[in-house]
Motif scaffolding. Structure first.
Motif, PDB file in Angstrom:
ATOM      1  N   UNK A 190       0.858  -1.184   0.000  1.00 49.67           N
ATOM      2  CA  UNK A 190       0.000   0.000   0.000  1.00 49.67           C
ATOM      3  C   UNK A 190       0.893   1.232   0.000  1.00 49.67           C
ATOM      4  N   UNK A 191       0.715   2.107  -0.967  1.00 48.51           N
ATOM      5  CA  UNK A 191       1.482   3.339  -0.990  1.00 48.51           C
ATOM      6  C   UNK A 191       0.861   4.339  -0.025  1.00 48.51           C
TER       7      UNK A 191
ATOM      8  N   UNK B 103      -7.728  -1.151  -4.581  1.00 46.45           N
ATOM      9  CA  UNK B 103      -6.812  -2.194  -4.107  1.00 46.45           C
ATOM     10  C   UNK B 103      -6.257  -1.845  -2.730  1.00 46.45           C
ATOM     11  N   UNK B 104      -5.924  -0.578  -2.510  1.00 44.05           N
ATOM     12  CA  UNK B 104      -5.401  -0.143  -1.208  1.00 44.05           C
ATOM     13  C   UNK B 104      -6.463  -0.269  -0.124  1.00 44.05           C
TER      14      UNK B 104
ATOM     15  N   UNK C  73      -8.474  -3.169   4.570  1.00 41.41           N
ATOM     16  CA  UNK C  73      -9.626  -3.841   5.167  1.00 41.41           C
ATOM     17  C   UNK C  73      -9.283  -5.279   5.545  1.00 41.41           C
ATOM     18  N   UNK C  74      -8.537  -5.978   4.688  1.00 44.17           N
ATOM     19  CA  UNK C  74      -8.152  -7.363   4.994  1.00 44.17           C
ATOM     20  C   UNK C  74      -7.205  -7.424   6.186  1.00 44.17           C
ATOM     21  N   UNK C  75      -6.228  -6.513   6.202  1.00 45.69           N
ATOM     22  CA  UNK C  75      -5.287  -6.484   7.323  1.00 45.69           C
ATOM     23  C   UNK C  75      -6.007  -6.135   8.624  1.00 45.69           C
ATOM     24  N   UNK C  76      -6.958  -5.201   8.549  1.00 52.82           N
ATOM     25  CA  UNK C  76      -7.719  -4.807   9.743  1.00 52.82           C
ATOM     26  C   UNK C  76      -8.576  -5.958  10.256  1.00 52.82           C
ATOM     27  N   UNK C  77      -9.142  -6.731   9.333  1.00 49.13           N
ATOM     28  CA  UNK C  77      -9.947  -7.883   9.744  1.00 49.13           C
ATOM     29  C   UNK C  77      -9.095  -8.908  10.475  1.00 49.13           C
ATOM     30  N   UNK C  78      -7.860  -9.098  10.011  1.00 47.79           N
ATOM     31  CA  UNK C  78      -6.942  -9.995  10.712  1.00 47.79           C
ATOM     32  C   UNK C  78      -6.682  -9.493  12.128  1.00 47.79           C
ATOM     33  N   UNK C  79      -6.420  -8.185  12.247  1.00 46.95           N
ATOM     34  CA  UNK C  79      -6.145  -7.599  13.563  1.00 46.95           C
ATOM     35  C   UNK C  79      -7.328  -7.780  14.512  1.00 46.95           C
ATOM     36  N   UNK C  80      -8.497  -7.374  14.062  1.00 46.77           N
ATOM     37  CA  UNK C  80      -9.665  -7.440  14.941  1.00 46.77           C
ATOM     38  C   UNK C  80     -10.056  -8.877  15.259  1.00 46.77           C
TER      39      UNK C  80
END
Length: 372
Positions: free
Chosen positions: A10-11, A18-19, A24-31
């Motif tokens: 992600x720039x 895409x960003x 959103x995918x990374x945040x779902x992993x975190x939560x």
């Protein structure tokens, strides 16, 4: 057991589809209780939901981090302080207005049970900051939780300023990595704690200097663990003789108790007048070379031609110490790449960002400092 680390590129500032999907995918992993590395303006952090003990334990396991070393909690908005810390005082509010978002961490009384006891190392305080990085803020906001995030490296190793550094240390040990390119400051945040109204103590120097803090707070003290790194004008340094025994107590801030940031080779920090430092280092390098050891010197642009060693690595400029801060950890990792066994590091002035630089170099040298 984590065997594959998902990676998203992600720039900073990018808001294309895409960003958005990557964050959103990374945040779902975190939560969902996973651990995700992400860029901040200081170094890459390794994040977990600060409320979930099982997630936080994954951070400790991935890093091999001592359990009595507290973690910094990252937030995306001051409203997240509600329910996290006790009512915020005027001194802390003044610091937040001036330096948040930014590389300043404030240790405050925690609301009991607000975060996992693994985050606070069982203390009644919690260290909190709001990073000044677009990707970090978007990720934390999307995860909708306070994110505990130490640096994303194996414990004791130089902190990561590139996603490649994270991969070197943690690939296959964490759930995800958001690759946002190089970080900015290059050193971790400054950590402070209020001792009285208008009085703060620096527990760990970093991206916000003591001089900057004094523009907001009348009295700025240096923790006793920083004594010996040089005086900062108009800032009181507490004598080392007054240092409490920390062997049996958890530190209030990361970076206070253990060796950190170290390359694999043995490192010595050399301080003094420039000519004496250069002469001392070269004599020691010559002696080590005669013994067949692979030698290295950590220096600055101004002195890069002053040494004859197997490897001379430049971290930045003495005239612009912020460049040395940005390049320090990458330089320390370079010695590992080149197989250097003995390293001599040239000290720098300890005013401004130089105090944080000296602190990190001293830690990397396991506090082995020679004055010439």
């Amino acid at each position: 057991m984590i065997t594959k680390t998902s990676t998203w590129q992600v720039l900073p500032g990018a808001d294309d589809r895409a960003s958005q999907e990557a964050i959103a995918e990374a945040a779902q992993l975190l939560s969902g209780g996973g651990v995700v590395a992400f860029p901040t303006e200081t170094v890459y952090g390794l994040g977990a939901d600060a409320r979930q003990t099982s997630a936080v334990e994954q951070v400790f396991a991935a890093k091999g981090r001592p359990s009595d070393n507290p973690l910094i909690v990252h937030i995306a908005d001051e409203s997240q302080l509600e329910g996290l810390v006790q009512p915020v005082g005027d001194t802390e509010r003044a610091l937040m207005r001036r330096f948040w978002p930014g590389p300043l961490t404030i240790v405050m009384p925690a609301v009991p049970g607000a975060v996992s006891p693994r985050v606070t190392a069982g203390l009644d305080t919690v260290a909190v900051r709001m990073p000044q990085h677009d990707i970090a803020l978007r990720l934390i906001a999307a995860a909708n939780c306070p994110v505990a995030a130490p640096s994303a490296n194996r414990s004791g190793r130089p902190s990561p300023t590139l996603a490649d550094h994270v991969r070197e240390d943690l690939d296959g040990r964490i759930d995800g990595l958001v690759d946002g390119g190089p970080t900015g400051v290059g050193l971790e945040s400054t950590v402070v704690m209020t001792e009285a109204p208008g009085v703060v103590r620096i527990l760990r120097p970093g991206g916000i200097t003591a001089e900057q803090l004094q523009e907001v707070v009348p009295t700025v003290l240096l923790d006793e663990t920083l004594a010996g790194l040089g005086n900062v004008q108009a800032v009181e340094a507490v004598a080392q003789a007054a240092a409490p025994d920390q062997s049996q107590s958890a530190p209030r801030s990361p970076g206070m108790k253990y060796a950190h940031y170290a390359p694999r080779g043995t490192m010595l920090l050399v301080s003094g007048e420039a000519d004496a430092v250069l002469d001392y280092i070269q004599r020691e390098v010559d002696a080590a070379s005669a013994r067949g050891e692979v030698t290295g010197v950590l220096t600055y642009e101004e002195h890069q031609n002053s040494f004859a060693a197997d490897e001379v690595v430049v971290c930045g400029s003495l005239e612009k110490l912020e460049t040395a801060a940005q390049g320090l950890y990458a330089a320390l990792r370079e010695f590992d790449v080149r197989g250097v066994e003995r390293i001599w590091a040239e000290a720098c002035p300890s005013d401004g960002i130089g105090l944080a630089l000296m602190n990190r170099m001293a830690k990397a040298a396991a506090n082995q400092i020679v004055y010439v």
